[in-house]
Scaffold this active site. Structure first.
Site, PDB file in Angstrom:
ATOM      1  N   GLU A  61      -8.143  25.092  28.899  1.00 15.60           N
ATOM      2  CA  GLU A  61      -7.477  23.928  28.290  1.00 15.60           C
ATOM      3  C   GLU A  61      -6.695  24.282  27.029  1.00 15.60           C
ATOM      4  OE1 GLU A  61     -10.764  24.415  28.441  1.00 15.60           O
ATOM      5  OE2 GLU A  61     -11.838  23.609  26.698  1.00 15.60           O
ATOM      6  N   GLN A  99     -21.285  27.798  33.476  1.00 16.61           N
ATOM      7  CA  GLN A  99     -22.656  28.325  33.419  1.00 16.61           C
ATOM      8  C   GLN A  99     -23.607  27.406  34.195  1.00 16.61           C
ATOM      9  OE1 GLN A  99     -23.443  28.700  29.196  1.00 16.61           O
ATOM     10  NE2 GLN A  99     -22.009  30.393  28.945  1.00 16.61           N
ATOM     11  N   GLY A 147     -19.702  24.274  31.588  1.00 18.71           N
ATOM     12  CA  GLY A 147     -19.539  23.696  32.924  1.00 18.71           C
ATOM     13  C   GLY A 147     -19.568  24.754  34.012  1.00 18.71           C
ATOM     14  N   CYS A 163     -16.493  26.647  30.748  1.00 15.76           N
ATOM     15  CA  CYS A 163     -17.467  27.317  29.883  1.00 15.76           C
ATOM     16  C   CYS A 163     -18.899  26.887  30.225  1.00 15.76           C
ATOM     17  CB  CYS A 163     -17.114  27.084  28.421  1.00 15.76           C
ATOM     18  SG  CYS A 163     -17.750  28.396  27.369  1.00 15.76           S
ATOM     19  N   PRO A 166       0.825  -1.223   0.000  1.00 18.55           N
ATOM     20  CA  PRO A 166       0.000   0.000   0.000  1.00 18.55           C
ATOM     21  C   PRO A 166       0.858   1.271   0.000  1.00 18.55           C
ATOM     22  CG  PRO A 166      -0.828  -1.572   1.620  1.00 18.55           C
ATOM     23  CD  PRO A 166       0.467  -2.124   1.118  1.00 18.55           C
ATOM     24  N   GLU A 176     -30.229  29.540  26.570  1.00 11.29           N
ATOM     25  CA  GLU A 176     -29.927  28.558  25.523  1.00 11.29           C
ATOM     26  C   GLU A 176     -30.924  27.408  25.584  1.00 11.29           C
ATOM     27  OE1 GLU A 176     -25.804  27.458  25.627  1.00 11.29           O
ATOM     28  OE2 GLU A 176     -25.991  26.024  23.990  1.00 11.29           O
ATOM     29  N   HIS A 218     -11.902  28.970  28.154  1.00 14.25           N
ATOM     30  CA  HIS A 218     -11.401  27.592  27.996  1.00 14.25           C
ATOM     31  C   HIS A 218      -9.912  27.532  28.343  1.00 14.25           C
ATOM     32  CE1 HIS A 218     -14.908  25.783  25.965  1.00 14.25           C
ATOM     33  NE2 HIS A 218     -15.121  27.016  25.546  1.00 14.25           N
TER      34      HIS A 218
HETATM   35  N1  GLN Z   1     -23.235  26.928  25.088  1.00 19.87           N
HETATM   36  C1  GLN Z   1     -22.602  27.880  25.918  1.00 19.87           C
HETATM   37  C2  GLN Z   1     -22.511  29.263  25.273  1.00 19.87           C
HETATM   38  O1  GLN Z   1     -22.631  29.395  24.095  1.00 19.87           O
HETATM   39  C3  GLN Z   1     -21.230  27.403  26.327  1.00 19.87           C
HETATM   40  C4  GLN Z   1     -20.280  27.284  25.187  1.00 19.87           C
HETATM   41  C5  GLN Z   1     -19.085  26.429  25.496  1.00 19.87           C
HETATM   42  O2  GLN Z   1     -19.085  25.645  26.431  1.00 19.87           O
HETATM   43  N2  GLN Z   1     -18.060  26.541  24.683  1.00 19.87           N
HETATM   44  O3  GLN Z   1     -22.299  30.236  25.964  1.00 19.87           O
END
Ligand code: GLN
Length: 560
Positions: free
Chosen positions: A521, A392, A390, A388, A193, A412, A519
């Site tokens: 991370e 909210q 998490g 994020c 291959p 949302e 974020h």
């Molecule tokens: N859905 C949420 C917002 O738009 C969080 C977005 C996310 O976790 N990146 O604010």
């Protein structure tokens, strides 16, 4: 003498998913460790203008750059391996390239000329590569071409690379990442291959200078010779790349086969410094970590199997691992499906984890399950880290169960809720009403200021931070005072104090209960772990030690 830029194009042969991105990043790391300034570019064949509109279960994580550009997860690997932040010029898709050309054509930007794929598109791709070189002024630019050789859709990038090689024969090099299967019934590694893939590449007028031979076992000399003979390169240019435990071993493994020597010889460059010293020390720490920290990630992208799942959260997983390694422990990560907690799975099972993390996300699915998990972590002193969405959800849980606002929610999910503690940002409302979804969230790096003596401020050790964002919703200003009066602290805000960036419970109330609107991370690196992840892991280790151990029953009391 004027410095000439060197270019390496990395292409895939045989099949996708064998580690082209990690190969590209690893070549970068090796050259960087030899003292060269390296830049990494990804050229993706799809027509999406960026990766922001793609479902993570199909395409993996959307990685956000400083600039706010939403890109492929490979960019994350690039930044982590190089330990540097890359500009938006280092990412392109066919969609981005074509959109630019079509917009220009509609604005009479081509002065009446016929706009053609070969020339106008190839020149536009070259213009983008050039813009990146101008911005970073690296010694070597490595361009990974997405997809596999022989596909119709990435051909224009290969043609572009061929043109660049024609213009700068000694400054352009091709690396093909190939795959050598070992069929179960034969037990023998097959090179055909790879030979066929090279033939395909030859039909574009390109021959590889190096072949990275991916397989689940190392390549023997006989096979190196065979591939070399049939593909027109030297046997030492065929690099053995067997499956390994950690992607961070790849640069060290490549060096075992002398990869940097071949590249530097090709370009006529001499190494400026030696070694992958820090890198090797980090790998040593990974090897020596015996003790475990158990982290449960409560998420929702679980529907397409483990492989895709871990791709969807790759930066989060890596960030956890980097901080665990720095603490001398191994992270054992379990995936917990939020929907299971909705269907009646007992949240008390979370007690067996040292830390709980809820990553970013969108939409309704699994939300009530995540809220149950957060409540359990809060009430049982289990370290909790929310990223994020998490964060909210952490605010919603607090509003519901501590403030008693039973209807608390995010716009949302339920815009009609009587307690919209998380609401859409005013400028976002307009964008959604106009159907403007692509690249329109609050994206990229923003500054935040930290409150003195909070968990966050102590972890960072500074008062102003910069972090990457990707969201449309935020903590509703109308509820901020009430939430804070009830004990949740907003320890990080936008510099003008209007947007809530970090929420936490004080240390004397909970060992670690913290969420970020951004974020973190995306900024965690193997050689410089993220302070908040490190704080979370430290708290998880303390929790692990404190947890009552099962009482050992003396053998004499055991009935046989
Ligand atoms: N859905 C949420 C917002 O738009 C969080 C977005 C996310 O976790 N990146 O604010």
């Amino acid at each position: 003498m004027k410095k000439t830029h060197k270019y390496i194009f990395v292409l895939g042969g045989v099949m996708s998913g064998v580690g082209k991105g990690v190969t590209t990043a690893s070549i970068g790391t090796i050259l960087q460790s030899k003292g060269f300034k390296v830049s990494l570019i990804k050229a993706d064949p799809y027509l999406n203008v960026d990766a922001g509109t793609m479902n993570p279960t199909e395409h993996g994580e959307v990685f956000v750059m400083n600039s706010g550009l939403e890109t492929d997860q490979d960019m994350g690997n690039y930044e982590r391996f190089l330990g540097m932040e890359l500009p938006p010029e280092n990412y392109m898709t066919n969609g981005m390239v074509f959109k630019h050309i079509i917009d220009k054509e509609r604005a009479l930007g081509y002065g009446g000329k016929c706009v053609e794929p070969v020339f106008h598109v190839t020149e536009e791709i070259l213009r983008r590569i050039n813009a990146s070189v101008k911005k970073l002024n690296p010694d070597v630019t490595i361009v990974e071409i997405g997809g596999t050789v022989g596909e119709y859709q990435n051909a224009i990038f290969i043609e572009t690379a061929r043109i660049l090689k024609l213009r700068h024969p000694h400054d352009v090099m091709f690396v093909m990442v190939s795959y050598l299967p070992v069929p179960g019934n034969l037990g023998e590694m097959k090179s055909k291959p790879t030979q066929n893939a090279v033939r395909q590449l030859n039909s574009y007028g390109v021959n590889p200078d190096i072949i990275i031979a991916r397989s689940h076992m190392p390549l023997d000399l006989k096979r190196k010779q065979k591939i070399a003979d049939s593909c027109g390169l030297l046997p030492e240019s065929v690099i053995s790349a067997p499956d390994i435990e950690s992607i961070y071993q790849v640069p060290v493994n490549f060096e075992k086969d002398g990869l940097s020597k071949i590249i530097l010889k090709f370009f006529g460059l001499a190494p400026r410094q030696k070694d992958l010293k820090e890198w090797r020390a980090m790998l040593e720490k990974v090897r020596n970590a015996k003790k475990e920290v158990r982290i449960g990630i409560v998420g929702k992208y679980f529907d397409t199997g483990d492989f895709i799942l871990s791709d969807a959260y790759i930066s989060v997983i890596e960030a956890i691992k980097f901080s665990a390694t720095a603490q001398g422990v191994k992270a054992k990560i379990d995936w917990l499906n939020a929907k299971d907690f909705e269907k009646g799975k007992d949240v008390a099972m979370l007690q067996s984890y040292d830390g709980i993390l809820i990553p970013g996300g969108f939409g309704e699915s699994g939300i009530e399950g995540k809220l149950k998990a957060i409540q359990y972590a809060r009430e049982n002193n289990i370290p909790y880290f929310g990223l994020c969405y998490g964060m909210q959800l952490m605010v919603i849980e607090y509003a519901r169960n501590v403030l008693g606002l039973k209807d608390a929610n995010t716009a949302e999910i339920n815009p009609k809720s009587s307690a919209l503690v998380i609401d859409i940002m005013p400028d976002q409302k307009k964008k959604l009403a106009e159907g403007n979804y692509g690249g329109s969230m609050r994206l990229g790096t923003y500054k935040a200021k930290l409150k003195k003596d909070t968990v966050a401020q102590k972890a960072y050790g500074k008062n102003i931070i910069e972090e990457r964002h990707r969201h449309r919703y935020e903590v509703n200003p109308e509820f901020i005072d009430r939430i804070q009066e009830a004990g949740l602290v907003f320890s990080g805000t936008s510099p003008d104090g209007t947007l809530m960036e970090i929420a936490e419970l004080p240390r004397d109330i909970h060992p670690f209960f913290l969420g970020t609107q951004f974020h973190p991370e995306f900024l965690a690196r193997p050689l410089s772990p993220h302070p908040l992840f490190t704080e979370f892991i430290k708290a998880s280790l303390v929790f692990k030690e404190k947890r009552p151990k099962p009482i050992a029953v003396p053998a004499s009391l055991l009935t046989t």
